[in-house]
Design a protein around this motif. Structure first.
Motif, PDB file in Angstrom:
ATOM      1  N   SER A  67      78.372  38.304  45.439  1.00 40.28           N
ATOM      2  CA  SER A  67      77.922  37.136  45.225  1.00 40.28           C
ATOM      3  C   SER A  67      77.207  37.022  44.252  1.00 40.28           C
ATOM      4  O   SER A  67      77.806  35.217  43.853  1.00 40.28           O
ATOM      5  CB  SER A  67      78.433  36.020  46.439  1.00 40.28           C
ATOM      6  OG  SER A  67      77.636  36.021  47.514  1.00 40.28           O
ATOM      7  N   ASP A  72      83.495  34.321  43.092  1.00 41.42           N
ATOM      8  CA  ASP A  72      84.422  34.074  44.414  1.00 41.42           C
ATOM      9  C   ASP A  72      85.749  34.921  44.146  1.00 41.42           C
ATOM     10  O   ASP A  72      86.386  35.674  45.102  1.00 41.42           O
ATOM     11  CB  ASP A  72      84.647  33.543  45.631  1.00 41.42           C
ATOM     12  CG  ASP A  72      83.127  32.227  46.261  1.00 41.42           C
ATOM     13  OD1 ASP A  72      82.480  33.559  45.923  1.00 41.42           O
ATOM     14  OD2 ASP A  72      82.803  30.920  46.477  1.00 41.42           O
ATOM     15  N   SER A  73      86.218  34.010  43.212  1.00 42.84           N
ATOM     16  CA  SER A  73      87.620  34.949  42.914  1.00 42.84           C
ATOM     17  C   SER A  73      87.738  36.112  42.902  1.00 42.84           C
ATOM     18  O   SER A  73      88.779  36.970  43.103  1.00 42.84           O
ATOM     19  CB  SER A  73      88.275  33.275  41.856  1.00 42.84           C
ATOM     20  OG  SER A  73      87.887  33.250  40.483  1.00 42.84           O
ATOM     21  N   ILE A  75      85.757  38.543  43.420  1.00 41.50           N
ATOM     22  CA  ILE A  75      85.409  39.184  44.718  1.00 41.50           C
ATOM     23  C   ILE A  75      86.472  38.999  45.291  1.00 41.50           C
ATOM     24  O   ILE A  75      87.369  39.899  46.072  1.00 41.50           O
ATOM     25  CB  ILE A  75      84.099  38.523  45.213  1.00 41.50           C
ATOM     26  CG1 ILE A  75      82.843  38.433  44.607  1.00 41.50           C
ATOM     27  CG2 ILE A  75      84.226  39.203  47.091  1.00 41.50           C
ATOM     28  CD1 ILE A  75      81.213  37.671  45.819  1.00 41.50           C
ATOM     29  N   HIS A  76      87.347  38.148  45.722  1.00 44.03           N
ATOM     30  CA  HIS A  76      88.748  37.537  46.643  1.00 44.03           C
ATOM     31  C   HIS A  76      89.255  38.828  45.921  1.00 44.03           C
ATOM     32  O   HIS A  76      90.077  40.070  46.708  1.00 44.03           O
ATOM     33  CB  HIS A  76      89.529  36.446  46.523  1.00 44.03           C
ATOM     34  CG  HIS A  76      90.536  36.227  47.322  1.00 44.03           C
ATOM     35  ND1 HIS A  76      90.617  36.991  48.867  1.00 44.03           N
ATOM     36  CD2 HIS A  76      91.513  36.583  46.818  1.00 44.03           C
ATOM     37  CE1 HIS A  76      91.602  37.129  48.582  1.00 44.03           C
ATOM     38  NE2 HIS A  76      92.761  36.540  47.814  1.00 44.03           N
TER      39      HIS A  76
END
Length: 879
Positions: A67, A72-73, A75-76
């Motif tokens: 991170s 975040d997007s 990593i998701h």
């Protein structure tokens, strides 16, 4: 290399070139960067050029959370893609994403290596305007229209060069010894042609061939680029990073020098894998640096998979034609052999019939210490020693070699006449043989440079083996070898061995007085055996086809098919052990429970009167109960530790057996989202083949089934030996294996006209075996029929003809106690075209009303044969 050595510093010499750890070079190519992430999303390693792309230094990233670098997007997205990785060699790729949240587009590839997730990113080709998927579809369409296998090779290299823009595209085919030949080529004007040249096995070492199987595409963008190290080189356990599936993996210095000697600055390869083996490669060379985008490389990988299937299909078709021709000659020979009742020594009289089956230059029969020879063979005095040499080979095995002098020194004395030998043992004691010989074939092999010209040299890391520096055509004359024996010829020789042994044994045992009667019995036996074998093959083929759809892998597929075949085998064993006598109903269920879930059998309760089931119904019920048992263990009441199964049966007022299957105490039951092959077996087998009833329901508390066995397949045991009021056993619904449609590549042989042949037609399918009928029904539907009406008897078929509008019919000749011949007259009267399907191999005498051009297809039938027969029948009906 010992376990203490660092693979990243491995040096190559004459003794270990084929063991160079090319998958653990510890570096990547410079057109992208690499992240190694743990499963708890910490950064374990990075490529040294990560700062060039991210602006973050190596030391700042190692050990930090992902991170810290990625949004975040992203990593998701990575997490979801990791969950989709289902196989050891699987990888996931995403194209054109804002990977670093800075507006730049990247193509990303990820896979799992050991306990780490490897993520590789490279800048997207924003100038790419043509959809790679569209290109592949267009290329495949052109390839499907090629006539011969060589045309397929030539068109594929032309298409690849047009799409990729490389200066040279070669199709390289491997031989059995690892060497290879350029079988097709497309190249830029002015370049020297390599087509027809041979390359030794050492040019592509074993470990490289293994990587080509695992990682189907390989790109080298610029051989002059400096490799980018991965930091750290070794993990805390002292292990290097396995880059087998990496798209950025660096290049072996030996291979770089090899390409440099050829003048190549960039290369790309696409593997052709058939039956899990590396059949060949598309090798693309460019004389300037060149890199295809990841999306385009992904498309060419798909193209490689499709061309592999096409080549496999073409080769299989050629093999099948050769085998069919050999089988025809074989049957003619066996028929003649049976009619003339020869001894082993008399087989020499059949030289004219045997040599076309196994093409050869000479033929000998060695029997009782005497040789009878024809054509080019070893001298008579050399035959006893040659027979003793063959005696050392495995018993009851065909022996074949195309270089006899290399394994039998005595052959060098007559090597000018004989170099190849195929020997068929036709007795055990004493060993007698039929021998086929081939002459020496003096060959001139064109090599791409002298394959023996590799030499030791001093490189940056000390003495090592250098690639060949000359790639000019170099000729070598090969002597002492014959034309190789093909796999089709070896199979034909094995079939010949079995047939000869069967015939000789039969005639040895029979007396002259019994000969005429025995010959007639044998013909009947062969006819019935041929019928049963073809039916069995058709049944197994249907089981395999219908079971493959939902299998998650080879092991799962094997278990599904094996379980169903074993259920039939167990039923067959129970019947034949009692000479085809009726068997207890309870024993069918017990056999399946013991075989599949014996440890849980105390959780199955059987109750009902002592009943016997006729042999006719036994295999059907065995398959139904197999599906019930296996699915209860997988999904139903026996999938946990508390559930139970209750199986009860009774005799109703019509003397039918009504059987209830009820499960309770297991997990909550949900109706399957799709109707599978196993469910179809449970619902349709008993009604279709026995004339009974079947109902199933998916209640929340547990699966339930109700089955009615008609009176004619059961009998009440007047002297019961067992009380089934509390006998333990197990079961459940169906292994929900979906009926998968045939894939388009399985229908390559269909012409455009045939594809529309059955469009909108109503078909009548008359077949008494439910599994074979399911397969045939699916085949007809996949080729456009509107409705397929299935009948298991003549009376049922007559009813359909009276009630429905039928456009064509497919008739199984043998329907158990009757034939389908009575249907010929009503079909002819209505002008309905029809085709017979039969398991009998001999010429059947069809009714005169069927006409002289009646169409008949043998089981197990191929899709192309059936469609061709239907087409001819339809065209004749239309006049």
């Amino acid at each position: 290399m010992t376990v203490t050595e660092d693979p990243t510093t491995f040096s190559v010499d004459l003794t270990n070139c084929d063991r160079e750890p090319i998958h653990m070079l510890g570096a990547i190519q410079d057109f992208g960067f690499l992240l190694v992430i743990s499963f708890d999303w910490l950064i374990q390693r990075v490529s040294l050029n990560v700062a060039d792309y991210t602006g973050r230094q190596v030391d700042d990233l190692l050990g930090a959370p992902v991170s810290d670098l990625l949004g975040d997007s992203v990593i998701h997205m990575l997490r979801s893609r990791v969950q989709m990785l289902s196989a050891d060699d699987a990888s996931e790729r995403v194209f054109g994403i804002d990977f670093l949240a800075d507006g730049r587009k990247y193509d990303v590839s990820m896979h799992i290596s050991g306990a780490s997730i490897i993520v590789e990113a490279e800048p997207s080709d924003v100038g790419q305007t043509i959809s790679p998927g569209t290109l592949v579809r267009s290329m495949s369409g052109r390839l499907q229209r090629t006539r011969s296998t060589q045309d397929l090779f030539d068109e594929s290299v032309r298409q690849l060069r047009s799409v990729t823009g490389f200066d040279r595209v070669m199709l390289y085919r491997f031989n059995q010894d690892g060497a290879g030949t350029v079988v097709s080529e497309a190249l830029r004007t002015g370049l020297e042609a390599f087509k027809g040249l041979n390359y030794p096995a050492s040019d592509i070492p074993r470990q490289a061939r293994a990587l080509y199987v695992r990682n189907r595409v390989r790109t080298i963008a610029d051989i002059a680029a400096v490799p980018v190290p991965i930091e750290p080189a070794l993990d805390p356990s002292g292990e290097p990073l396995d880059l087998s599936l990496s798209v950025l993996r660096s290049v072996s210095p030996i291979h770089v020098e090899y390409l440099r000697n050829m003048g190549v600055e960039a290369s790309f390869s696409i593997s052709i894998v058939i039956d899990g083996q590396l059949w060949g490669l598309f090798a693309l060379h460019h004389y300037k640096p060149r890199r295809l985008s990841m999306e385009m490389r992904n498309a060419t990988e798909l193209f490689g998979l499709m061309i592999s299937l096409m080549i496999e299909g073409r080769l299989a078709r050629e093999q099948r034609k050769a085998e069919e021709k050999a089988r025809e000659l074989h049957d003619r020979f066996v028929g003649k052999l049976m009619s003339l009742t020869p001894s082993v020594a008399d087989l020499s009289d059949f030289a004219g019939d045997l040599q076309p089956i196994i093409p050869s230059d000479g033929f000998s029969v060695w029997a009782d210490g005497v040789a009878k020879s024809f054509g080019k063979t070893p001298p008579v005095e050399a035959m006893p020693a040659l027979a003793r040499f063959l005696n050392r080979a495995a018993a009851s095995r065909v022996y074949a070699t195309d270089e006899l002098g290399s394994v039998y020194p005595g052959a060098r004395e007559f090597g000018a006449d004989v170099a190849g030998l195929l020997a068929i043992p036709i007795s055990r004691s004493p060993r007698d043989y039929i021998m086929f010989f081939r002459q020496e074939l003096v060959q001139t092999v064109n090599w791409a440079g002298n394959p023996k010209a590799k030499e030791m040299d001093y490189g940056p890391n000390g003495p090592r083996l250098t690639p060949r520096k000359s790639f000019e055509a170099w000729q070598e004359t090969v002597r002492g070898k014959s034309l190789s024996w093909t796999e089709a010829e070896k199979k034909a020789s094995e079939a010949l061995r079995v047939s000869i042994l069967e015939v000789l044994v039969r005639f040895t045992e029979e007396t002259s007085r019994q000969q005429a009667q025995a010959q007639q019995s044998q013909e009947l036996l062969i006819a019935e055996l041929n019928h049963r074998v073809r039916n069995i093959l058709a049944l197994i083929r249907a089981l395999v086809t219908q079971s493959k759809a939902t299998a998650t892998g080879i092991d799962d597929f094997s278990k599904i098919v094996s379980g169903r075949i074993q259920a039939l085998a167990r039923a067959h064993d129970q019947i034949t052990d009692e000479r085809y006598a009726p068997q207890p109903l309870a024993d069918i269920i017990k056999t399946e429970v013991d075989a599949y879930i014996g440890a849980k059998k105390d959780r199955v309760v059987l109750s009902g009167p002592a009943l016997h089931v006729s042999a006719k119904a036994f295999s059907i019920l065995a398959l139904v109960f197999h599906e019930l048992v296996t699915n209860s263990a997988k999904y139903g009441s026996l999938s946990d530790s508390t559930g139970r199964v209750y199986v009860k049966w009774r005799i109703d007022d019509h003397d039918n057996c009504v059987l209830h299957w009820r499960e309770e105490g297991g997990p909550a039951v949900q109706r399957p989202s799709r109707r599978g092959f196993g469910t179809t077996i449970i619902e349709r087998s008993i009604p279709h083949e026995l004339g009974g009833e079947a109902e199933i329901s998916y209640k929340l508390a547990g699966f339930e089934g109700r089955f009615v066995l008609p009176a004619h397949v059961i009998e009440i045991d007047p002297h019961p030996q067992h009380d089934h009021s509390a006998t333990p056993h197990d079961g459940y619904g169906a292994d929900d294996t979906t009926n998968a449609s045939r894939r388009p590549e399985d229908r390559n042989a269909m012409t455009a006209g045939n594809a529309k042949l059955l469009e909108g037609m109503n078909a009548l399918l008359v077949e008494d075996n439910v599994i074979i009928s399911l397969d045939a029904e699916q085949l007809l539907e996949s080729h456009g029929t509107s409705t397929v009406f299935v009948a298991a008897s003549v009376s049922e078929a007559r009813r359909i003809l009276d009630e429905e509008s039928i456009d064509l019919a497919m008739l199984d000749v043998n329907l158990g106690a009757e034939t389908s011949f009575p249907l010929v007259a009503p079909l002819v009267e209505r002008g309905i075209p029809f085709v017979f399907v039969t398991g009998y191999g001999e010429k059947i005498e069809f009714p005169e009303a069927a006409g002289p051009d009646v169409e008949a297809v043998k089981k197990p039938f191929s899709e192309d044969d059936l469609l061709a027969a239907l087409k001819r029948s339809i065209e004749r009906a239309r006049g």
